[in-house]
Design a protein around this motif. Structure first.
Motif, mmCIF file in Angstrom:
data_model
loop_
_atom_site.group_PDB
_atom_site.id
_atom_site.type_symbol
_atom_site.label_atom_id
_atom_site.label_comp_id
_atom_site.label_asym_id
_atom_site.label_seq_id
_atom_site.Cartn_x
_atom_site.Cartn_y
_atom_site.Cartn_z
ATOM 1 N N LYS A 278 0.844 -1.205 0.000
ATOM 2 C CA LYS A 278 0.000 0.000 0.000
ATOM 3 C C LYS A 278 0.879 1.255 0.000
ATOM 4 C CE LYS A 278 -3.681 2.250 2.702
ATOM 5 N NZ LYS A 278 -2.923 3.341 3.350
ATOM 6 N N ALA A 279 1.904 1.265 0.834
ATOM 7 C CA ALA A 279 2.792 2.432 0.899
ATOM 8 C C ALA A 279 3.506 2.659 -0.427
ATOM 9 C CB ALA A 279 3.802 2.246 2.029
ATOM 10 N N ALA A 280 3.956 1.564 -1.053
ATOM 11 C CA ALA A 280 4.656 1.687 -2.339
ATOM 12 C C ALA A 280 3.726 2.215 -3.426
ATOM 13 C CB ALA A 280 5.223 0.323 -2.743
ATOM 14 N N LEU A 281 2.495 1.729 -3.435
ATOM 15 C CA LEU A 281 1.529 2.178 -4.436
ATOM 16 C C LEU A 281 1.116 3.626 -4.193
ATOM 17 C CD1 LEU A 281 -0.682 -1.031 -4.685
ATOM 18 C CD2 LEU A 281 0.838 -0.129 -6.453
ATOM 19 N N GLU A 282 1.070 4.036 -2.943
ATOM 20 C CA GLU A 282 0.747 5.432 -2.637
ATOM 21 C C GLU A 282 1.851 6.363 -3.129
ATOM 22 O OE1 GLU A 282 -2.093 4.863 1.310
ATOM 23 O OE2 GLU A 282 0.081 5.084 1.541
ATOM 24 N N GLN A 283 3.087 5.895 -3.013
ATOM 25 C CA GLN A 283 4.199 6.702 -3.513
ATOM 26 C C GLN A 283 4.142 6.799 -5.027
ATOM 27 O OE1 GLN A 283 6.489 8.548 -1.734
ATOM 28 N NE2 GLN A 283 6.895 9.313 -3.796
ATOM 29 N N GLU A 284 3.804 5.682 -5.678
ATOM 30 C CA GLU A 284 3.663 5.690 -7.138
ATOM 31 C C GLU A 284 2.537 6.634 -7.560
ATOM 32 O OE1 GLU A 284 3.110 1.794 -8.703
ATOM 33 O OE2 GLU A 284 4.939 0.981 -7.803
ATOM 34 N N ALA A 285 1.438 6.604 -6.809
ATOM 35 C CA ALA A 285 0.300 7.473 -7.125
ATOM 36 C C ALA A 285 0.683 8.939 -6.955
ATOM 37 C CB ALA A 285 -0.885 7.131 -6.226
ATOM 38 N N LYS A 286 1.482 9.210 -5.940
ATOM 39 C CA LYS A 286 1.928 10.588 -5.706
ATOM 40 C C LYS A 286 2.794 11.072 -6.857
ATOM 41 C CE LYS A 286 4.288 13.421 -2.218
ATOM 42 N NZ LYS A 286 5.006 13.405 -0.912
ATOM 43 N N ASP A 287 3.661 10.184 -7.334
ATOM 44 C CA ASP A 287 4.542 10.546 -8.447
ATOM 45 C C ASP A 287 3.753 10.710 -9.746
ATOM 46 O OD1 ASP A 287 6.648 10.399 -6.684
ATOM 47 O OD2 ASP A 287 7.231 8.368 -7.250
ATOM 48 N N HIS B 110 0.458 11.322 -9.852
ATOM 49 C CA HIS B 110 -0.692 12.200 -9.588
ATOM 50 C C HIS B 110 -2.026 11.479 -9.785
ATOM 51 C CE1 HIS B 110 2.232 15.429 -9.475
ATOM 52 N NE2 HIS B 110 2.614 15.137 -10.701
ATOM 53 N N ASP B 111 -2.023 10.166 -9.615
ATOM 54 C CA ASP B 111 -3.266 9.414 -9.768
ATOM 55 C C ASP B 111 -3.085 8.023 -9.166
ATOM 56 O OD1 ASP B 111 -5.845 8.902 -10.461
ATOM 57 O OD2 ASP B 111 -5.420 8.390 -12.547
ATOM 58 N N ALA B 112 -4.132 7.522 -8.528
ATOM 59 C CA ALA B 112 -4.078 6.187 -7.941
ATOM 60 C C ALA B 112 -4.217 5.131 -9.030
ATOM 61 C CB ALA B 112 -5.198 6.016 -6.914
ATOM 62 N N SER B 113 -3.490 4.048 -8.899
ATOM 63 C CA SER B 113 -3.525 2.979 -9.898
ATOM 64 C C SER B 113 -4.668 2.019 -9.597
ATOM 65 C CB SER B 113 -2.200 2.217 -9.898
ATOM 66 O OG SER B 113 -2.037 1.523 -8.662
ATOM 67 N N LEU B 114 -5.018 1.220 -10.600
ATOM 68 C CA LEU B 114 -6.041 0.195 -10.415
ATOM 69 C C LEU B 114 -5.588 -0.809 -9.357
ATOM 70 C CD1 LEU B 114 -8.727 -1.070 -11.313
ATOM 71 C CD2 LEU B 114 -7.458 -2.333 -13.055
ATOM 72 N N GLU B 115 -4.306 -1.116 -9.340
ATOM 73 C CA GLU B 115 -3.769 -2.059 -8.362
ATOM 74 C C GLU B 115 -3.997 -1.549 -6.943
ATOM 75 O OE1 GLU B 115 0.411 -4.452 -7.357
ATOM 76 O OE2 GLU B 115 0.331 -2.982 -8.992
#
Length: 386
Positions: A211-220, A222-227
């Protein structure tokens, strides 16, 4: 044809199954003997909850490609629709094919496999391609375990098969939180609760990392991923297992993680509240063993009796339960209410009424701090006077 299928899959990835079906329907009408086309069309129908039509389409796709040379998803979907021993038969065809493909990738010998050649265009590195195949293998393994734990749970080999399958999954990826969560579920069914708790805690740790890794990716990005969004359902399952294992400190944390992803997830607030409520009963029951019904446990203590307790820890847990239910009340009175499970909605409403109704202060919008706009006004005046 390949481009149409690729576009349809892209639409499915963004939950646009209606548009995907509109794109595919004319092609399906012209090419009814194309198993790859039928496979993705069947997936669209499933996403649209038209299970009967999906079954017919997928069954035809399987008859056209009985060994899965042009893809295995149709076997996985059909197996889950049918269930039982026949369903497992379909899933096993997919697992066998995927295992063979994974070995080819490991040995770098996939050039003779049409599906692998196509996948290599999407996953240029062998590591990424292997990861994709492992994910598909786990999808099938989890589906088969589900059948053994439901439709075939009374079969004498059910426990052995579940152990064998989950061991295979963990051998593919020992750090897969979904596999560890499923291991916890299996151990619960086997009444091996200590092992179940150990698996659940490890699963929760790994889910938090993902979850933390995906949140960082979303921050970079600027959008949350489907995963990231897809974490909701497995986390809800994990919260439910935690409650079954009486892990009343862990379950609310898992539920809170779900509400961070989707603050309209009613189940998350229900599990959070239920955990606090059961914790209150547990504390009360330990202090008042005579209140526990005969041939039962603390979970069956009457709520009215618990509410009358003067124990601060009991009252604190009841307050936390009411707070969680208040957020559930917010969801029930929002536009998202139409998508709610009516049983969960009923439980939320019933428990909230029993606990005194929603905490209205929690439903008020956050007060805007107008003072923020006035910061530095003194400096501005002094500057103007100068």
């Amino acid at each position: 044809m390949d481009q149409v299928i690729a576009r349809a899959r892209a639409l499915l990835q963004t939950s646009q199954e209606t548009k995907a079906m509109e794109l595919l329907a004319p092609e399906v009408a012209k090419h009814q003997d194309n198993p790859r086309l039928l496979e993705v069309f069947g997936e669209c129908l499933l996403e649209a909850n038209d299970v009967e039509s999906a079954y017919n389409v997928l069954e035809k796709a399987v008859s056209l490609d009985p060994e899965g040379a042009q893809g295995v998803d149709k076997f996985l979907y059909l197996g889950q629709i049918i269930g039982g021993a026949d369903g497992i038969g379909y899933v096993n065809i997919a697992l066998s094919k995927l295992q063979d493909q994974l070995q080819k990738v490991v040995d770098n010998l996939g050039s003779d496999d049409t599906v692998l050649v196509e996948l290599a265009k999407l996953y240029p590195s062998l590591e990424d391609l292997a990861g994709h195949l492992i994910k598909k293998l786990n999808q099938g393994i989890f589906a088969e375990i589900e059948v053994w734990m439901t439709d075939l749970c009374m079969e004498p080999e059910a426990e052995e098969q579940c152990d064998k399958l989950i061991s295979h999954s963990l051998s593919l990826d020992e750090s897969n939180p979904e596999a560890l969560s499923l291991l916890a579920s299996i151990r619960i069914s086997q009444q091996k609760n200590d092992e179940a708790r150990e698996a659940l805690l490890r699963s929760w740790e790994l889910f938090q990392e993902r979850k933390a890794a995906l949140e960082q990716e979303a921050k970079d990005a600027h959008d949350a991923s489907l995963e990231y969004v897809e974490l909701v359902q497995p986390l809800l399952g994990l919260a439910r297992f935690a409650i079954e294992l009486e892990m009343y400190d862990t379950a609310p944390s898992i539920a809170a993680a779900v509400s961070e992803i989707n603050d309209n997830a009613l189940d998350a607030f229900y599990y959070e509240a239920l955990s606090h409520l059961l914790r209150a009963k547990q504390i009360y029951g330990e202090a008042n063993p005579g209140s526990v019904p005969k041939d039962s446990d603390y979970r069956e203590i009457e709520l009215e009796e618990v509410k009358a307790s003067t124990d601060e820890n009991v009252q604190s847990s009841l307050h936390e339960a009411r707070s969680g239910l208040t957020q559930g009340y917010r969801v029930l009175n929002s536009a998202a209410a139409e998508a709610m499970d009516p049983d969960v909605a009923g439980q939320v409403s019933e428990l909230l009424t029993a606990l005194g109704g929603p905490i209205m202060a929690d439903l008020l919008p956050e007060k805007r701090n107008d003072d923020d706009d006035d910061d530095g006004w003194e400096d501005e005046i002094e500057s103007g006077e100068e």
